[in-house]
Enzyme design. Structure first.
Site, PDB file in Angstrom:
ATOM      1  N   ARG A 285      12.519   7.437 -83.826  1.00  0.00           N
ATOM      2  CA  ARG A 285      13.221   8.408 -84.155  1.00  0.00           C
ATOM      3  C   ARG A 285      12.581   9.102 -85.568  1.00  0.00           C
ATOM      4  O   ARG A 285      12.094   8.562 -86.421  1.00  0.00           O
ATOM      5  CB  ARG A 285      14.665   8.219 -84.244  1.00  0.00           C
ATOM      6  CG  ARG A 285      15.321   7.607 -83.178  1.00  0.00           C
ATOM      7  CD  ARG A 285      16.935   7.514 -83.417  1.00  0.00           C
ATOM      8  NE  ARG A 285      17.452   6.867 -82.111  1.00  0.00           N
ATOM      9  CZ  ARG A 285      17.769   5.509 -81.923  1.00  0.00           C
ATOM     10  NH1 ARG A 285      17.224   4.801 -82.912  1.00  0.00           N
ATOM     11  NH2 ARG A 285      18.377   5.216 -80.730  1.00  0.00           N
TER      12      ARG A 285
ATOM     13  N   HIS B  52      11.033  14.591 -81.741  1.00  0.00           N
ATOM     14  CA  HIS B  52      11.843  14.052 -80.935  1.00  0.00           C
ATOM     15  C   HIS B  52      11.145  14.053 -79.454  1.00  0.00           C
ATOM     16  O   HIS B  52      11.364  13.427 -78.545  1.00  0.00           O
ATOM     17  CB  HIS B  52      13.309  14.829 -80.688  1.00  0.00           C
ATOM     18  CG  HIS B  52      14.391  13.756 -80.135  1.00  0.00           C
ATOM     19  ND1 HIS B  52      14.729  12.577 -80.778  1.00  0.00           N
ATOM     20  CD2 HIS B  52      15.179  14.002 -78.971  1.00  0.00           C
ATOM     21  CE1 HIS B  52      15.706  11.844 -79.912  1.00  0.00           C
ATOM     22  NE2 HIS B  52      15.778  12.908 -79.034  1.00  0.00           N
TER      23      HIS B  52
ATOM     24  N   ARG C  30       8.841  11.440 -79.184  1.00  0.00           N
ATOM     25  CA  ARG C  30       9.636  10.204 -78.856  1.00  0.00           C
ATOM     26  C   ARG C  30       9.716  10.197 -77.283  1.00  0.00           C
ATOM     27  O   ARG C  30       9.561   9.180 -76.604  1.00  0.00           O
ATOM     28  CB  ARG C  30      11.024   9.911 -79.684  1.00  0.00           C
ATOM     29  CG  ARG C  30      11.645   9.050 -79.086  1.00  0.00           C
ATOM     30  CD  ARG C  30      12.982   8.952 -80.139  1.00  0.00           C
ATOM     31  NE  ARG C  30      14.253   8.315 -79.631  1.00  0.00           N
ATOM     32  CZ  ARG C  30      14.294   6.911 -79.754  1.00  0.00           C
ATOM     33  NH1 ARG C  30      13.395   6.292 -80.242  1.00  0.00           N
ATOM     34  NH2 ARG C  30      15.445   6.480 -79.416  1.00  0.00           N
TER      35      ARG C  30
ATOM     36  N   TYR D 260      15.709   9.278 -68.478  1.00  0.00           N
ATOM     37  CA  TYR D 260      14.059   9.332 -68.057  1.00  0.00           C
ATOM     38  C   TYR D 260      13.631   8.986 -66.761  1.00  0.00           C
ATOM     39  O   TYR D 260      12.370   9.204 -66.542  1.00  0.00           O
ATOM     40  CB  TYR D 260      13.370   8.119 -69.324  1.00  0.00           C
ATOM     41  CG  TYR D 260      13.371   8.676 -70.712  1.00  0.00           C
ATOM     42  CD1 TYR D 260      12.615   9.583 -71.105  1.00  0.00           C
ATOM     43  CD2 TYR D 260      14.370   7.933 -71.295  1.00  0.00           C
ATOM     44  CE1 TYR D 260      12.676   9.716 -72.610  1.00  0.00           C
ATOM     45  CE2 TYR D 260      14.374   8.247 -72.890  1.00  0.00           C
ATOM     46  CZ  TYR D 260      13.564   9.300 -73.398  1.00  0.00           C
ATOM     47  OH  TYR D 260      13.684   9.698 -74.516  1.00  0.00           O
TER      48      TYR D 260
END
Length: 298
Positions: free
Chosen positions: A149, A238, A241, A273
C-alpha cells in the site's frame, strides 16, 4: 484529535493526488464530510460506531445512490485516518451499505507495466545516474513487485530490509505486521538507493519532514506514467498494487496466498480480483473438467 476541518483538507489533498479527482468530486466529498461533522458537533474524525449509526439513520429518506455516495465518502475518510495513523480502528462498517455494485479495480496490462520499467531502465543508464531515479526504481519495484500500500511504502523503515532476508517486515492497517516477499531485483534496487542515503535516517525513503509523503509518491508515479505514454489518470500506487495482485492471479496464485500477500483481513476483499482471470478459468474448465474433454457430438 478532533480537528475535522484540518483533517478534511489533508484527506482531500491526498484524494486529488491519488485519483486526480475533479473539483466537483472533491466538492462532493467535502460536502458529505462537513454535513456529517456538523451532525456530530465537529467530531466526525473521533466518532465511534454508534455515532456513525446515527448519521446513517439520518440518511434513511434518501435514494440508495445518495446513501451509497455519502457512505463511500465517510468510509474512504476513515480509511485515510487509519492509514495515516490518526486512528487505531475503523468504525465505518456501521454505515449503511445500500445495494450498489462495487467498482472493479483499475488494471494495468503487462505491456503498460513493461513500458514503465522500460522508461525507468533508460533513466538508470545515464552516467551519472540521478539519485531521484534510483529512488524511483526502488519505489516502483516495491509497489509492483511486493504489492505494498502507498502508506506502507512511504513509512517503511530502513531496518525493515536486511541483506540476508528475502522479505520485508511491513506494518499495515491497524498496526498489524506481516512478512512480504521481496524479489532479487527489488532488493538490488533498494540496496542501491540505501547506499545513497544517510545511514542515520530512520525511514527507507526519507524527506526533510521524516519520510516521503503519499502525495509526493502519487506525483512521482504519475510523472513516470506520462513519460511512458500512459494516461496518468490510469496510474497510481494503488493501481500498481492491483497490477501486482492481478498478474499474480493470472500466473496461478491462489486467493488465500494473495490474501496473505496483500494483508487483507477478510478474503472477501481479495475476491474482487477473481474477475480478472475469467479467461484462464474458462480454459481450466475446458481442459480439466471431464465434460470438457469429451466429444459431445457423439
Amino acid at each position: 484529535m478532533n480537528d475535522d476541518p484540518a483533517l478534511f483538507e489533508r484527506f482531500l489533498e491526498m484524494l486529488a493526488a491519488e485519483s486526480g479527482a475533479s473539483p466537483n468530486t472533491l466538492s462532493a466529498y467535502r460536502s458529505d464530510l462537513e454535513q456529517a461533522s456538523r451532525r456530530l458537533g465537529g467530531k466526525l474524525a473521533i466518532a465511534g460506531r454508534e455515532e456513525l449509526k446515527q448519521v446513517g439513520q439520518h440518511w434513511s429518506g434518501l435514494k440508495n445512490s445518495s446513501v451509497a455516495r455519502k457512505s463511500s465518502s465517510l468510509r474512504r475518510f476513515f480509511g485515510f485516518l487509519l492509514e495515516e495513523g490518526f486512528r487505531d480502528e475503523d468504525p465505518s462498517d456501521a454505515l449503511p451499505r445500500p445495494g450498489i455494485s462495487r467498482n472493479l479495480p483499475k488494471v494495468l496490462s503487462h505491456e503498460e507495466i513493461a513500458n514503465l520499467f522500460s522508461i525507468l531502465k533508460e533513466k538508470l543508464e545515464f552516467d551519472p545516474v540521478k539519485p531521484s531515479d534510483v529512488r524511483l526504481s526502488a519505489l516502483l519495484e516495491l509497489l509492483y513487485g511486493s504489492g505494498l500500500r502507498a502508506s506502507e511504502l512511504v513509512t517503511l523503515e530502513r531496518r525493515s530490509l536486511a541483506i540476508d532476508r528475502q522479505y520485508l517486515i511491513v506494518k499495515g492497517k491497524g498496526g498489524k505486521e506481516r512478512l512480504v516477499p521481496i524479489s532479487d531485483q527489488a532488493r538490488h534496487s533498494v540496496r542501491l538507493w540505501v547506499s545513497l542515503t544517510d545511514p542515520q535516517e530512520k525511514y527507507l525513503f526519507p524527506s526533510r519532514k521524516g519520510h516521503i509523503s503519499r502525495v509526493r509518491l502519487f506525483q512521482i508515479i504519475k510523472e513516470l506514467a506520462v513519460q511512458a505514454g500512459i494516461n496518468p489518470g490510469k496510474v497510481s500506487p494503488h493501481v500498481l498494487r492491483h497490477a501486482f495482485a492481478t498478474h499474480l492471479l493470472e500466473g496461478g496464485a491462489d486467493l488465500r496466498s494473495l490474501q496473505t500477500l496483500l494483508g487483507h483481513t477478510d478474503i472477501s476483499t481479495t475476491q474482487i480480483y477473481t474477475h480478472v482471470d475469467s479467461a484462464r478459468l474458462v480454459e481450466l474448465v475446458n481442459d480439466r473438467h471431464p465434460l470438457g474433454r469429451r466429444n459431445l457430438s457423439r
